[in-house]
Design an enzyme around this catalytic site. Structure first.
Site, PDB file in Angstrom:
ATOM      1  N   GLU A  73       4.880  15.674   7.573  1.00  0.00           N
ATOM      2  CA  GLU A  73       4.153  14.626   8.280  1.00  0.00           C
ATOM      3  C   GLU A  73       5.067  13.559   8.877  1.00  0.00           C
ATOM      4  OE1 GLU A  73       1.253  15.187   8.917  1.00  0.00           O
ATOM      5  OE2 GLU A  73      -0.094  15.568   7.242  1.00  0.00           O
ATOM      6  N   TYR A 119     -10.040  -9.868   2.842  1.00  0.00           N
ATOM      7  CA  TYR A 119      -8.789  -9.201   2.498  1.00  0.00           C
ATOM      8  C   TYR A 119      -8.496  -8.000   3.375  1.00  0.00           C
ATOM      9  CZ  TYR A 119      -9.215 -12.402  -1.309  1.00  0.00           C
ATOM     10  OH  TYR A 119      -9.358 -13.555  -2.015  1.00  0.00           O
TER      11      TYR A 119
END
Length: 211
Positions: A73, A119
């Site tokens: 990846e 958040y």
């Protein structure tokens, strides 16, 4: 942080992510930038059982120098390193709820994670969905390159999340927050949800200098 400390941090965080069920089997991969190149988790390795000495060492061009062969990846990771100069680490997981969002046909492709908490805005921001490509395919690079300048995280369609940040700690915290926000999004589906409004989001961006 020197290379030895970075290797230890990758092993420590990989073990933590695996043991908490945030990625299973040999899924998920981590990379960090070093003064002279990069370190990456090896291909087909389990994040819960990494060996610091066997991590893949790459030069500044991404050429494999030592250690085990790197994750397939790497195109995902280098998409961020090349387009976001501030990137010091990249984390890719197959965490359950974020991956579920990447599979749902009605998830907003422009921003898969609704602003339910401050958040997720502070640590992740908007998370677009990248069209499906075969795992490891270099075809993903131009797709991420289009948005990496504006976004530090994306969802890979039918695959999972990938997050970049200035440090490994920050990248892990961000992808954990992304997973929790995805979980909240899914378990509140069908309910009357109160999201942060544009003024609240702008206040966060100004106060925490997010832009």
């Amino acid at each position: 942080m020197n290379e030895t400390a970075l290797r230890e941090a990758i092993v420590r965080w990989g073990k933590s992510l695996f043991e908490r069920g945030l990625t299973a089997g040999s899924s998920g991969n981590i990379s960090v930038k070093t003064p002279d190149g990069y370190l990456a988790t090896p291909t087909n390795s389990c994040l819960g059982f990494l060996d610091a000495d066997r991590l893949s060492k790459l030069d500044s061009d991404g050429k494999h120098l030592s250690g085990d062969a790197p994750t397939k990846e790497l195109p995902l990771h280098f998409s961020f390193y090349e387009k976001r100069p501030q990137t010091g680490a990249v984390v890719h997981l197959h965490s359950t709820y974020a991956t579920a969002l990447s599979c749902l046909a009605d998830t907003d492709p422009r921003d898969a994670i609704p602003p339910l908490t401050p958040y997720v805005v502070m640590r992740v921001g908007k998370v677009p969905i990248i069209p499906y490509t075969r795992p490891g395919s270099s075809e993903v690079k131009p797709l991420i390159a289009e948005i990496a300048g504006e976004h530090s995280a994306v969802l890979l369609e039918n695959h999972g999340p990938i997050v970049s940040a200035a440090t490994l700690d920050s990248a892990v915290f961000a992808i954990e927050e992304l997973e929790e926000a995805a979980k909240l999004s899914i378990i509140t589906r069908g309910m009357k949800v109160r999201q942060l409004n544009t003024e609240q989001i702008a206040d966060l961006e100004r106060h925490f200098k997010l832009r």
